[in-house]
Design an enzyme around this catalytic site. Structure first.
Site, mmCIF file in Angstrom:
data_model
loop_
_atom_site.group_PDB
_atom_site.id
_atom_site.type_symbol
_atom_site.label_atom_id
_atom_site.label_comp_id
_atom_site.label_asym_id
_atom_site.label_seq_id
_atom_site.Cartn_x
_atom_site.Cartn_y
_atom_site.Cartn_z
ATOM 1 N N ALA A 48 52.551 22.869 22.422
ATOM 2 C CA ALA A 48 51.835 22.094 21.402
ATOM 3 C C ALA A 48 50.951 23.024 20.587
ATOM 4 O O ALA A 48 51.008 24.252 20.741
ATOM 5 C CB ALA A 48 51.000 21.008 22.074
ATOM 6 N N ASN A 49 50.145 22.467 19.687
ATOM 7 C CA ASN A 49 49.141 23.256 18.967
ATOM 8 C C ASN A 49 47.874 22.418 18.802
ATOM 9 O O ASN A 49 47.840 21.255 19.199
ATOM 10 C CB ASN A 49 49.698 23.747 17.622
ATOM 11 N N ARG A 50 46.837 23.012 18.214
ATOM 12 C CA ARG A 50 45.514 22.378 18.199
ATOM 13 C C ARG A 50 45.275 21.416 17.040
ATOM 14 O O ARG A 50 44.163 20.967 16.832
ATOM 15 C CB ARG A 50 44.425 23.453 18.175
ATOM 16 N N SER A 51 46.292 21.100 16.260
ATOM 17 C CA SER A 51 46.090 20.148 15.157
ATOM 18 C C SER A 51 45.632 18.794 15.694
ATOM 19 O O SER A 51 46.214 18.260 16.635
ATOM 20 C CB SER A 51 47.405 19.977 14.383
#
Ligand code: C5P
Length: 225
Positions: A29-32
């Site tokens: 995943a990513n931090r968006s």
């Protein structure tokens, strides 16, 4: 909102991260946070637009008057965007994963004494670039760019590479940048063929409202051309 300047305009917004499964129980995943994209979808709806919001996995409430389609992976997001066409404008705010894992259908197990598994990555479709070049291209296509250095130069290059009309570039370097992803404020530059506008540090809601007004003005103008 019925009589707003965007009444009758169909606008597509993508927001949030994507999750790319490694196996049935793990993902990349990513931090968006999705906050900026959700705020933009809400601001466009308040101006009267018919908004479809294609959202990656986030826990945010759907803004009033917005049609939301939840997706998990970049490939699902690409398919949902295709389904949502035609549109008058598209604002691609999502932090789409560049790669997905060439995933196995069963959970990866630790094997005593065995080497750790390696993840083979496969490139995801570039949804923004694909849309910009598609036969169903909306009249106004807007991309986002998160950069840590040479923000404007990278945004200009991205404008050309993606084939979109505007890039909203945000500086995610340094102490303010650390608060951009997940935070409530944003420092952006609006990069177009006409030039660069530096916007002040603003709450994401205010960035959304300002951008929605600009989109309304641009769509009104393009109807006259
Ligand atoms: O190439 P980069 O990820 O920096 O570009 C960011 C812009 O491109 C954002 O508008 C993002 O939503 C869009 N994008 C996309 N599909 C991808 C990668 C990025 O639509 N696979």
């Amino acid at each position: 909102a019925d009589r707003g300047p965007l009444t009758g305009q169909r606008i597509l917004v993508t927001a949030g991260p994507t999750h790319e499964p490694i196996d049935p129980v793990r993902y990349i995943a990513n931090r968006s946070s999705g906050k900026q994209g959700f705020a933009i979808a809400g601001a466009l709806a308040r101006l009267g637009a018919e908004v479809t919001l294609v959202a990656g996995p986030v826990t945010l409430p759907t803004p009033p008057g917005v049609t939301r389609i939840d997706v998990e992976t970049a490939r699902e997001m690409a398919a949902a965007v295709e389904q949502a066409l035609p549109a008058d404008a598209a604002i691609m705010v999502a932090a789409v994963a560049d790669w997905h894992v060439d995933a196995t259908a069963i959970k990866i197990k630790k094997q005593p004494g065995a080497a750790p598994p390696t993840l083979a990555l496969v490139q995801n479709p570039d949804i923004l670039a694909g849309l910009s070049r598609s036969a169903k291209r909306p009249r106004l296509v807007i991309g986002f760019a998160a950069e840590t250095n040479d923000v404007i130069a990278h945004a200009r290059a991205k404008l050309a590479a993606k084939g979109c009309d505007w890039i909203v570039a945000n500086d995610v370097s340094g102490p303010t940048g650390q608060s951009v992803m997940g935070g409530d404020a944003n420092s952006v530059h609006l990069v177009t063929a006409q030039g660069v506008e530096d916007w002040p540090h603003l709450p994401k809601q205010a960035v959304a409202e300002r951008l929605a007004q600009r989109i309304a003005a641009s769509l009104a103008q393009s109807l006259l051309e």
